[in-house]
Scaffold this motif. Structure first.
Motif, PDB file in Angstrom:
ATOM      1  N   ILE A  18       0.858  -1.179   0.000  1.00  0.00           N
ATOM      2  CA  ILE A  18       0.000   0.000   0.000  1.00  0.00           C
ATOM      3  C   ILE A  18       0.897   1.233   0.000  1.00  0.00           C
ATOM      4  O   ILE A  18       1.799   1.363   0.839  1.00  0.00           O
ATOM      5  CB  ILE A  18      -0.923   0.046   1.235  1.00  0.00           C
ATOM      6  CG1 ILE A  18      -1.732  -1.257   1.344  1.00  0.00           C
ATOM      7  CG2 ILE A  18      -1.851   1.260   1.164  1.00  0.00           C
ATOM      8  CD1 ILE A  18      -2.681  -1.505   0.215  1.00  0.00           C
ATOM      9  N   GLY A  19       0.650   2.147  -0.930  1.00  0.00           N
ATOM     10  CA  GLY A  19       1.487   3.338  -1.043  1.00  0.00           C
ATOM     11  C   GLY A  19       1.238   4.344   0.071  1.00  0.00           C
ATOM     12  O   GLY A  19       0.310   4.210   0.874  1.00  0.00           O
ATOM     13  N   THR A  20       2.094   5.356   0.096  1.00  0.00           N
ATOM     14  CA  THR A  20       1.973   6.424   1.085  1.00  0.00           C
ATOM     15  C   THR A  20       0.580   7.043   1.035  1.00  0.00           C
ATOM     16  O   THR A  20       0.072   7.368  -0.039  1.00  0.00           O
ATOM     17  CB  THR A  20       3.035   7.511   0.806  1.00  0.00           C
ATOM     18  OG1 THR A  20       4.325   6.895   0.792  1.00  0.00           O
ATOM     19  CG2 THR A  20       2.996   8.585   1.876  1.00  0.00           C
ATOM     20  N   ASN A  21      -0.037   7.193   2.198  1.00  0.00           N
ATOM     21  CA  ASN A  21      -1.387   7.759   2.303  1.00  0.00           C
ATOM     22  C   ASN A  21      -2.413   6.966   1.492  1.00  0.00           C
ATOM     23  O   ASN A  21      -3.430   7.530   1.054  1.00  0.00           O
ATOM     24  CB  ASN A  21      -1.400   9.233   1.860  1.00  0.00           C
ATOM     25  CG  ASN A  21      -0.497  10.095   2.709  1.00  0.00           C
ATOM     26  OD1 ASN A  21      -0.395   9.889   3.920  1.00  0.00           O
ATOM     27  ND2 ASN A  21       0.163  11.057   2.084  1.00  0.00           N
ATOM     28  N   HIS A  22      -2.122   5.683   1.294  1.00  0.00           N
ATOM     29  CA  HIS A  22      -3.037   4.791   0.577  1.00  0.00           C
ATOM     30  C   HIS A  22      -3.366   5.301  -0.834  1.00  0.00           C
ATOM     31  O   HIS A  22      -4.458   5.102  -1.352  1.00  0.00           O
ATOM     32  CB  HIS A  22      -4.341   4.588   1.361  1.00  0.00           C
ATOM     33  CG  HIS A  22      -4.137   3.915   2.676  1.00  0.00           C
ATOM     34  ND1 HIS A  22      -4.274   2.553   2.839  1.00  0.00           N
ATOM     35  CD2 HIS A  22      -3.769   4.406   3.877  1.00  0.00           C
ATOM     36  CE1 HIS A  22      -4.024   2.236   4.098  1.00  0.00           C
ATOM     37  NE2 HIS A  22      -3.703   3.346   4.749  1.00  0.00           N
TER      38      HIS A  22
END
Length: 610
Positions: A39-43
């Motif tokens: 999951i990337g930064t800040n979704h």
């Protein structure tokens, strides 16, 4: 070898992937299967990584491979040179470690440029949040991509599945002309996908250098591409093609009506210069074969089954390409192990066979011997490649009578062809779709499966090849002017035209052949290996002027692939050294099973309706 898959989603919409694709990937990698989600930064994005491993070297290393810094590697390849890999090491672990130590794009490109061998990869670089992917210089491993604009999702996979719905996104092969990088944070901020291009660097007039046009033709709809702003490139692993043109050639022309014989080659071998070139080709090609037949699943060669089961097989027609590979494999495969010779034939109808034999011109004795069995007893599987294959087997047995050569007769009926095309092969050939792709894809799939029979004491015994490594002769024709179109080009445009044709052949081999063949062979949990496309072999052949590789003023069976024919003679082979080129679809007679009015370049409806 592995089946690798990455699904990058830039939106909150959940993207599901086709279960058929998952099953195809599992067949490619039966030894280990794992999934991993990031999951990337800040979704802002999500990456699903899935890998299915065929264990070939060192300790079994499950994938996706994640290091302590959070970087993730999907690796489908083999390192045969360029980077140090000890016999007990796994190359996935080696590549992961090398990439983990990289702090800049130029360092990543340096690692990839150094690798000798086939590869396809996806690499998530956590620091900076980048997604790298691509294929080796020749595209010897398959990697496909598509972008679904509705859900903002990019999919990368070794193999896909054919769907007939017209509104579905189309799969494309990732062009081998470059390695690619996506800035994931920038993509999510912009709400669109931009792919940075890091092309292979080429010298001189090599047509492969025109990568931008190739890439643009294959970029999925909805994606943008841009050349990397730093102007970084990968270093080509092979030297540029020798483009020199002779001022004059003092050769005595042999008329095309002359009878072809081994003596013709012996006369040509009289030149010391030519002999030196032959010996050099034997050296580099033998080393290429050695690397590929000795890089085998750990422990297989020492197992109790090693005396009975082969670890190496060859796609075998009895033609010069496969005969040379067999003769060189004999040097490097342990003497107690068999070598499987995979020979495929598609069933003929008896009346057609009899008519063909009756119509054979009397002035072509070589072809008559090839196409019609000497025995009056008709076999519907006595196709040309079966007959030349049996003759080739005799030559190899004479060359090394101590070796156990398993000549596997793989017989395919029309009913089985239609069934397996519909169930499996149409998905593997996709996104290619021509009649030629259908013919070659089906023939290679059945050959690689290796299920048929062998002869023991005049009796047939059911047999399935155990080999996980399959050597294929692809690349010889493209480099040594083996196709009839090369002779046509030489006749119309001389050496200059022939050189241009050969440059184009090598430049398009990834999109015409290699991705498809990797998908088809890999479906059996086996790995295709291409000795004629070894970087050292290609560099050597590229360094030679074209007239030292082929002399198309000489007749068929001698002039094309002349250097390889001289090599075969030097290795102790005889009649196979002067066999004219015969394409697999004709030699196996799969082309006779379907609509004879079709052209090879036509779109194949059998694949589309599969």
């Amino acid at each position: 070898m592995c089946g690798i898959f990455c699904l990058l989603s830039l939106s909150s919409a959940h993207s599901e992937w086709d279960k058929t694709v998952y099953e195809h990937l599992k067949r490619r990698g039966p030894c280990s299967s794992q999934d991993l989600t990031v999951i990337g930064t800040n979704h802002c994005y999500q990456c699903l990584f899935s890998a299915h491993v065929l264990h070939m070297r060192g300790l079994l290393t499950p994938q996706p491979a994640q290091d302590s810094a959070g970087n993730i590697l999907l690796w489908n390849g083999e390192i045969f040179g360029g980077l140090p890999v000890r016999s007990e090491e796994n190359d996935t672990a080696v590549i992961s470690q090398q990439l983990s130590s990289c702090n800049s794009p130029s360092e990543i490109l340096a690692v990839l440029s150094a690798i000798q061998g086939p590869w396809g990869f996806v690499y998530y670089q956590k620091e900076g949040e980048y997604l790298w992917f691509g294929r080796d210089f020749f595209g010897r491993r398959s990697l496909l991509w598509k972008f679904d604009a509705e859900v903002s999702a990019l999919t990368l996979t070794s193999v896909a599945a054919h769907v007939s719905e017209p509104d579905q996104c189309n799969w494309q092969e990732v062009p081998a002309a470059s390695v690619y990088r996506i800035d994931l944070k920038a993509a999510t901020e912009a709400g669109s996908l931009s792919v940075e291009i890091y092309p292979w660097a080429h010298a001189g007039n090599d047509v492969i250098s025109c990568c931008s046009e190739k890439i643009l033709e294959s970029v999925p709809c909805g994606c943008n591409t841009l050349m990397n702003q730093a102007g970084l490139v990968l270093t080509s692993p092979v030297c540029p093609l020798n483009m020199s043109i002779p001022e004059s050639l003092n050769r005595t022309e042999i008329h095309s009506t002359s009878h072809l014989s081994v003596e013709d080659l012996e006369e040509l071998l009289g030149s010391k210069e030519q002999t030196d070139e032959v010996n050099r080709l034997i050296d580099v090609l033998s080393e290429a074969v050695r690397r590929r037949v000795q890089s085998l699943p750990s422990g297989l060669q020492d197992s109790p089954l090693a005396n009975d089961q082969a670890s190496v097989a060859i796609l075998f027609s009895g033609g010069i390409d496969s005969m040379v590979l067999a003769a060189l494999a004999d040097r490097h495969v342990p003497a107690h192990q068999p070598i499987d010779l995979l020979n495929v034939a598609f069933k003929l109808q008896e009346p057609k066979k009899q008519n063909e034999c009756a119509k054979k011109p009397k002035n072509k004795p070589t072809e008559s011997r090839t196409d019609c069995a000497d025995s009056p007893t008709f076999s519907p599987f006595d196709v040309p490649d079966r007959i030349t294959g049996k003759n080739g087997l005799k030559e190899l047995q004479d060359l090394n009578p101590e070796r156990r050569w398993n000549f596997v007769e793989i017989n395919v009926t029309q009913a089985e062809l239609q069934k397996m095309r519909m169930e499996r092969i149409c998905h593997l050939v996709h996104p290619l779709e021509t009649v030629l792709d259908d013919s070659i894809g089906c023939a290679v799939w059945f050959a690689a499966r290796g299920t048929g029979f062998i002869m023991e004491d005049s009796d047939q015994r059911p047999f399935t090849s155990s080999a996980k490594v399959i050597l294929t002769g692809i690349g010889a024709d493209e480099q040594l002017a083996g196709y009839s179109r090369h002779r046509v080009r030489f006749k119309t445009s001389g050496h200059e035209g022939l050189i241009q044709e050969l440059a184009m052949e090598l430049g398009r081999i990834s999109s015409r052949n290699l991705g498809r063949d990797d998908r088809v062979i890999g479906d059996h949990g086996k790995e295709a290996r291409f000795p004629y496309l070894d970087e050292e072999v290609v560099s050597y052949l590229n360094s030679l002027p074209v007239w030292e590789k082929a002399d198309l003023s000489l007749p068929r069976g001698v002039g094309e692939k002349l250097l390889l024919r001289l090599t075969a003679k030097q290795l102790g082979l005889s009649q196979s050294a002067v066999l004219p080129k015969r394409a697999m679809q004709f030699g196996s007679r799969i082309a006779k099973m379907e609509d004879s009015r079709e052209k090879a370049s036509d779109k194949c409806t059998r694949l589309l309706t599969g």
